[in-house]
Structures are given as C-alpha cells and as structure tokens.
Design an enzyme around this catalytic site. Sequence first.
Site, PDB file in Angstrom:
ATOM      1  N   ASN A 217       0.480  -0.842   0.257  1.00  0.00           N
ATOM      2  CA  ASN A 217       0.199   0.418  -0.016  1.00  0.00           C
ATOM      3  C   ASN A 217       0.957   1.202   0.155  1.00  0.00           C
ATOM      4  OD1 ASN A 217       0.618   0.559   2.204  1.00  0.00           O
ATOM      5  ND2 ASN A 217      -0.362  -1.178   2.746  1.00  0.00           N
ATOM      6  N   ASP A 286      -4.315  -6.721   4.929  1.00  0.00           N
ATOM      7  CA  ASP A 286      -4.824  -7.591   5.735  1.00  0.00           C
ATOM      8  C   ASP A 286      -4.982  -8.571   5.110  1.00  0.00           C
ATOM      9  OD1 ASP A 286      -5.897  -5.675   7.650  1.00  0.00           O
ATOM     10  OD2 ASP A 286      -7.027  -4.608   5.799  1.00  0.00           O
ATOM     11  N   LYS A 296       9.228 -16.464 -11.188  1.00  0.00           N
ATOM     12  CA  LYS A 296       8.224 -15.926 -12.357  1.00  0.00           C
ATOM     13  C   LYS A 296       7.079 -15.763 -12.986  1.00  0.00           C
ATOM     14  CE  LYS A 296       8.255 -11.288 -14.055  1.00  0.00           C
ATOM     15  NZ  LYS A 296       8.961 -10.529 -16.169  1.00  0.00           N
ATOM     16  N   PHE A 332      -3.576   2.813  14.589  1.00  0.00           N
ATOM     17  CA  PHE A 332      -4.226   4.279  13.724  1.00  0.00           C
ATOM     18  C   PHE A 332      -4.801   4.118  12.890  1.00  0.00           C
ATOM     19  CE2 PHE A 332      -0.862   8.088  13.414  1.00  0.00           C
ATOM     20  CZ  PHE A 332       0.596   7.280  14.926  1.00  0.00           C
ATOM     21  N   LYS A 346     -12.833   0.643  15.448  1.00  0.00           N
ATOM     22  CA  LYS A 346     -11.834   0.061  15.723  1.00  0.00           C
ATOM     23  C   LYS A 346     -11.474   0.101  16.958  1.00  0.00           C
ATOM     24  CE  LYS A 346     -10.191   0.672  11.044  1.00  0.00           C
ATOM     25  NZ  LYS A 346      -9.332   1.092   9.658  1.00  0.00           N
ATOM     26  N   LYS A 350     -10.413  -3.325  19.026  1.00  0.00           N
ATOM     27  CA  LYS A 350      -9.857  -3.695  19.494  1.00  0.00           C
ATOM     28  C   LYS A 350      -9.004  -3.627  21.200  1.00  0.00           C
ATOM     29  CE  LYS A 350      -8.269  -3.420  14.043  1.00  0.00           C
ATOM     30  NZ  LYS A 350      -7.010  -3.090  13.226  1.00  0.00           N
TER      31      LYS A 350
HETATM   32  N1  CTP Z   1      -3.533  -3.599  12.028  1.00  0.00           N
HETATM   33  C1  CTP Z   1      -2.773  -5.003  12.512  1.00  0.00           C
HETATM   34  N2  CTP Z   1      -2.793  -5.951  12.037  1.00  0.00           N
HETATM   35  C2  CTP Z   1      -3.686  -5.605  10.718  1.00  0.00           C
HETATM   36  C3  CTP Z   1      -4.525  -4.443  10.757  1.00  0.00           C
HETATM   37  C4  CTP Z   1      -4.704  -3.533  10.857  1.00  0.00           C
HETATM   38  O1  CTP Z   1      -2.057  -4.375  12.971  1.00  0.00           O
HETATM   39  N3  CTP Z   1      -3.874  -6.984   9.450  1.00  0.00           N
HETATM   40  C5  CTP Z   1      -3.418  -2.031  12.891  1.00  0.00           C
HETATM   41  C6  CTP Z   1      -2.884  -0.945  11.689  1.00  0.00           C
HETATM   42  O2  CTP Z   1      -1.429  -0.846  12.070  1.00  0.00           O
HETATM   43  C7  CTP Z   1      -3.357   0.085  12.841  1.00  0.00           C
HETATM   44  C8  CTP Z   1      -4.926  -0.495  13.050  1.00  0.00           C
HETATM   45  O3  CTP Z   1      -4.617  -1.520  13.410  1.00  0.00           O
HETATM   46  O4  CTP Z   1      -2.634   0.991  14.064  1.00  0.00           O
HETATM   47  C9  CTP Z   1      -5.894  -0.350  11.891  1.00  0.00           C
HETATM   48  O5  CTP Z   1      -5.559  -0.064  10.801  1.00  0.00           O
HETATM   49  P1  CTP Z   1      -6.422  -0.084   9.526  1.00  0.00           P
HETATM   50  O6  CTP Z   1      -5.566  -0.379   8.279  1.00  0.00           O
HETATM   51  O7  CTP Z   1      -7.110   1.784   9.502  1.00  0.00           O
HETATM   52  O8  CTP Z   1      -7.299  -1.039   9.499  1.00  0.00           O
HETATM   53  P2  CTP Z   1      -8.084  -2.219   9.383  1.00  0.00           P
HETATM   54  O9  CTP Z   1      -8.624  -2.845  10.710  1.00  0.00           O
HETATM   55  O10 CTP Z   1      -6.865  -2.729   8.863  1.00  0.00           O
HETATM   56  O11 CTP Z   1      -9.033  -2.514   8.941  1.00  0.00           O
HETATM   57  P3  CTP Z   1      -9.937  -1.489   7.216  1.00  0.00           P
HETATM   58  O12 CTP Z   1      -8.831  -2.175   6.449  1.00  0.00           O
HETATM   59  O13 CTP Z   1     -10.753  -2.711   7.045  1.00  0.00           O
HETATM   60  O14 CTP Z   1     -10.083  -0.119   7.347  1.00  0.00           O
END
Ligand code: CTP
Length: 414
Positions: A217, A286, A296, A332, A346, A350
């Site tokens: 990302n 995710d 490859k 975050f 969140k 969490k």
């Molecule tokens: N995070 C994590 N592990 C993951 C995804 C996210 O520890 N697999 C943590 C990130 O570091 C951040 C928080 O969760 O502190 C929120 O991450 P974000 O990407 O905003 O949200 P997600 O929980 O992944 O939800 P979504 O992508 O559906 O918005």
Amino acid sequence: MNEKPATEKGNMKGKQIVVGVSGGIAAYKAAELVRLLVREEAVVRVAMTANATRFIAPLTFAALSGNRVISRMFDEGTGAIDHVTWGQDADLIILAPATANVVAKVAHGIADDFLSTMTLAATARILVCPSMNTRMYENPATQENVSLLQRRGIVVMEPGAGELACRDEGPGRLPEPSEIVEEARWILSDQDLAGLQVLVTAGATHEPMDPVRYITNRSTGKMGYAIAQAARIRGASVKLVSGPTSLAVPRGVDLESVTTALEMRQAVLKHFAGSDIVVMAAAVSDYRPHSTEGQKIKKGPETLAVELDRNPDILAELGQSREEKHCVLVGFAAETDDLLANAEKKLKDKNLDMIVANDVSREDAGFAVDTNEVKILFRDGKVETPPLMKKQEVADLVLDRAKTLWEARPRHGK
Ligand code: CTP
C-alpha cells in the site's frame, strides 16, 4: 483535554549553542550544522581554532549565525572573559568537527587557545563529533581519549565509515549535520519518557506473489519513524519494527526490519511483553496471496485471479491478549470516509487506549507527506482535534497523550 497541543519536546528554540570548529577537512560541514541549528531557532555562536580558519572563513559562520565568531584568544573584539562566559552561558557545546588534537586536548584539560579554554571552563553539556583520518581515530591514544570523555559524561558521536577525503577507508567521517542536530535534540530534551520501553511499528508490509511482485500500500513509514524518533529523543528506549521503507533509521532506535505481515506479527509479539507504550503506526496488509510462486508468473490469459488469505490483525491480537494495565496501546486508523465512526469502531473492537485517525484521501495528510491532520479518540469517548501539523509535532502529541494515559494507570511504576 485542554492541555497544550503538541510541544515538540526536543525543540531547540532559544537554546544557546556554541559550535566549536577545529581544523579538519569536514570543517565545511559545520556551516550546514550552524544553518540547521539556526533554522531550529537556537542561538548559535561559533568558536574556531586557528587551523579551522584555514579551511573555512569565520565570515561564513558569522553570516550564518548572525553572531561574531571567535578564533583567537586575544584578538581585538574578543572580550577578556569570553572564554569563560561562552561555555557557561551555553546549554550545549558541539565540537564538530573535533580533530584528534582537539579530542586529546579536551580529554587532558589542555587550554592553549580560545576553543579549548572555553571548553575547559564550560558548565554546558558537551557533544563531541570526532572527524579524522581512520588510523588517527583507531589509534589507541585517540580511543582512550574518547573513552575518557565518555566516562566524564561527554557525549561522543561515532564517526561515519566510508571513503575519507584522504582516500583511506574506515571510520573517521563527520556524521551528517542532521544527525548531529538529532543528537543535540536528545541531549537537550527533558527526557520525560526516560525509563519507558516504547514499541513502534511503521511502514507498509510487502506480501509476495512471486520473486518479483508483491501486494502493498502507499504507506511510506514517515509517521511511525517520526514517533520512534520523538520517543528516543525524549529518553525512551525504542524498538521500531518496520516494513520496507527508504527512510533513515532514527539515531539510537533499535530497528527490526520485516517484510510481511506475518513477520511483523512475530516481531511485535516478541517485544510486546516488555513494552510500556505500543504504537501500531504500520499499514499492515490485510491480505496476502494464498500461495507464493517460486518462479516469476508468466504472462498468460487475459485475466488472472489471485486468491488472497486474510492476514492476522496484529493490533486486535495485542488488544485481546494483553493483561489489563500492562501497557498503553495506541492504534492508527487510515480512513477515506466516515473517519470518526470507523476509528471509534476500531478503538473498541481492538481494545485500544487511544486511536489516531487520519483521512488518507487528503493531499496534505496521510501517506508520503510531512504533515498530518489527525483526530485522537480515547476510550472514555473524548475526541481531540488538533490542527494540521508537521508529523514530528503529531508524534510528540501522540506521545504526550500516551504518557498521560501511562501515568494514570493504577499499576504505574510496576
Ligand atoms: N492493523 C494490524 N494488523 C492488521 C491490520 C491493521 O495490526 N492486519 C493495525 C494497524 O497498524 C492500525 C490499526 O490496526 O494501527 C488500524 O489499521 P487500518 O488499516 O486502519 O484498519 P483495519 O483494521 O485493517 O481495517 P480496514 O482495513 O477494514 O479499515
């Protein structure tokens, strides 16, 4: 929350700094150092050895600092007691570059010119930045002088290694002026996070599809690195678990590099138990490709479906597994819509103490820029909405709030 907003704890505004320049080829880099310190709004004065004036003109430093430069003990314009007052009025003396000769003189209390006399009479903190030929630096005489200085509480920066002006290879290069400024910030900060272990994650993860492709990302890691740097400057012991980035590792921060979300999880779990404040600023992927091809993937049909598996949610796992009160857990939330509602969900799901929400669809906030406009949500329902700030300021604000939560914990002082 009517506390003052971000305070930039390592702020050097108004600090009195004397830069002592001695006669090495790196003397020219001291000009950049002075410029950076002035930009930080420090009050900078420059003292030079006679030899330094052969490498760079005092006028350069006078122009950059806006103050007169002293290079001789008894020159016209040098006050009778400047050699005493300069080092006593100062908050910090930075000797950069410090030649082998100056290191030796400071170590042994020799005072035979303005710079060495001022340093001997100083009550200010002292930061020595040696720069010299590798063999001179590695000579046991210099090494023992460096140890002597350190035993007396003087901070000595390790010179950089590489090809030197004299074509020798090895340690001896003056650290970059920005690194010297960072070290100065650390020395001058009030160390309000001393004794705390801070764990920070940063950057994106890479989820490989084959040896040349991966899913990732747009996160660059800037926010997490700013938090790690600020925590260290404020005296914390900092572990930074980072996905691949192009950022320089902040000084004094212990880096553990990872690539994938699974590796990040392993690294975070390893350090979690001993951490007092945990800030998950990483943009963890995710999903990961269900399988990673050994070769490859060749071009084939018009469409190609890639099957993805869910990655573990590291932060949720920490929130659910943590013993009550063990640490302050900060997340975050990167959002493009419904910022507050999504962030609040969140925070609850969490089991976090606070969450820093930012709208990553904005151009002046979020990924790859130096500023961020965040909203900070707390467990008790409070929401703080600071203005657009530099990421360093956001970092200090986040740490201010995390520190307050840490101090409010019943088991503080474990
Ligand atoms: N995070 C994590 N592990 C993951 C995804 C996210 O520890 N697999 C943590 C990130 O570091 C951040 C928080 O969760 O502190 C929120 O991450 P974000 O990407 O905003 O949200 P997600 O929980 O992944 O939800 P979504 O992508 O559906 O918005």
